[in-house]
Scaffold this active site. Sequence first.
Site, PDB file in Angstrom:
ATOM      1  N   GLY A 211       1.028  -5.037  16.317  1.00 17.48           N
ATOM      2  CA  GLY A 211       2.272  -3.517  15.634  1.00 17.48           C
ATOM      3  C   GLY A 211       3.642  -4.715  16.620  1.00 17.48           C
TER       4      GLY A 211
ATOM      5  N   HIS B  78       0.757  -1.170   0.012  1.00 21.19           N
ATOM      6  CA  HIS B  78      -0.256   0.035   0.218  1.00 21.19           C
ATOM      7  C   HIS B  78       0.544   1.216   0.082  1.00 21.19           C
ATOM      8  CE1 HIS B  78      -2.981  -2.841   0.490  1.00 21.19           C
ATOM      9  NE2 HIS B  78      -4.430  -2.166   0.457  1.00 21.19           N
TER      10      HIS B  78
ATOM     11  N   TRP C 223     -19.484 -15.543   7.310  1.00 24.37           N
ATOM     12  CA  TRP C 223     -20.475 -14.853   7.724  1.00 24.37           C
ATOM     13  C   TRP C 223     -20.669 -13.771   8.788  1.00 24.37           C
ATOM     14  CZ3 TRP C 223     -20.274 -19.799   9.274  1.00 24.37           C
ATOM     15  CH2 TRP C 223     -20.087 -20.496  10.558  1.00 24.37           C
ATOM     16  N   LYS C 224     -19.581 -13.725  10.210  1.00 32.41           N
ATOM     17  CA  LYS C 224     -19.176 -12.625  10.222  1.00 32.41           C
ATOM     18  C   LYS C 224     -18.630 -11.694   9.362  1.00 32.41           C
ATOM     19  CE  LYS C 224     -19.447 -15.349  14.711  1.00 32.41           C
ATOM     20  NZ  LYS C 224     -18.137 -15.954  16.121  1.00 32.41           N
TER      21      LYS C 224
ATOM     22  N   ASP D   8      -4.126  -2.925  11.139  1.00 32.51           N
ATOM     23  CA  ASP D   8      -5.747  -2.163  10.279  1.00 32.51           C
ATOM     24  C   ASP D   8      -5.679  -3.732   9.798  1.00 32.51           C
ATOM     25  OD1 ASP D   8      -4.905  -1.867   7.657  1.00 32.51           O
ATOM     26  OD2 ASP D   8      -2.974  -1.071   7.712  1.00 32.51           O
TER      27      ASP D   8
END
Length: 332
Positions: free
Chosen positions: A300, A45, A227-228, A175
Site C-alpha cells: 500500500g 478494475h 498447490w498452496k 489486494d
Amino acid sequence: MLRIPYDELVRTLVLALRNLGFTPARAQECANLFAETTRDGVYTHGIARFPRFAKLIENGAVRPEASPTPVSGFGALERWDGNYGPGNLNAWHTMGRAIALAHQHGIGCVTIGYTNHWMRAGTYGLQAAESGMIGICFTNTMPNMAPWGGNKSVLGNNPLVIAVPRANGAHFLIDFAMSQFSYGALDGYAARGERLPVPGGFDKDGNLTSDPKAILESHHPLPIGYWKGSAFSMMLDVVAATLSFGQATHQVSPDPLRESGVSQVFLAINPAALGPVSTIGDEIIASLHTEPKAKVRYPGERLPATRAENMEKGIPVDEDIWEETRKLAGLA
C-alpha cells in the site's frame, strides 16, 4: 493514454449510469467508486471495466435498481442477499454494515450472497481502514483457474483483501487474487504488448509461460504458491458460500458477460475496542526500510503518491475506453 480531469471523469460516469437505469444518488456513488479506483492506479478494475459492466446491466446479469436486503443475523454476524445488484454498491454497503457492527461489538462479520463483481477489491479494505478498522474481505468468482495438477478451470481466482489503518492515512493494504496475475493484470500486459515479469500460467500445450496472451487463450493461470494457492482458493470459496448461503464457484456462469451471483465475506475488527491503538505498524515499516538502497515497500505504500499524481495531472484512461464511456453517457 488520455489524462482526464477527475471531476470530468465522474460527471461522465454519472451520465452513463443514469442512462443505464441508476437513480441519481446511486449513479453518483457508483461513479465515485469507479473513478476512485482509476485515480488510485488500479487501472484494470476502474473505468477500464466500465464497458463490460454496462454489458452486464444490458443483458440482465446486474440489476441497477437492486439493493442488499438483510436475511439473518446473530450478534456481530449477519447475512444479506445482494439481489444481483451492482457489485461495487453492494460491497460498499456490506463493509459499511460490518464497520457498524465492529463499533458495537468490537468485530463485525457480514456475508452477502447473490451479488456481483465488486470491481476493485481493495476499495473495501480501505473503507474499513479509513474508519480505523482492520478490514478483511474476500469473494469467490466464476470458474477461471484450474486446480493444481488439473487442466480444467473449476476454481475461481477468489481475491483476498487485508487492510490495517495507520494514523497518517497511508494504510497497509494487500489486494490479490489467488492466481499469480489477475485476469485484469493479464489483459493490461497483453494490451501493452509486454511479457509478465515472472511466469504467470500455462499455454494451450501445458507449458509454463510469461506470455499473457497465451495464458488468456488457455484460461490456465498459475495459482500463487502452486498447490498452496489452489487450496487457498478452494477454502475461500467454501467459507464464502457456506456463510452467505449463496453460490459456490462451480455454480457461477463461466462466461465473463454472465458472471453473476457470487458470494462474499466482509470482516471489520476494531483495535480501539481492546485498548489504546498500537503504533507497531510504524515500527514494522521502519524495520523494513533499514536498507536505504533496497527497493522494498510495505503493501500500500505507493498508493498516496499515485493518487496525488493522478489528481494533479489527470486520470489516465485508455482512449478507446473513454470514447465508449462517452457514448454510453450520450456525449459522443
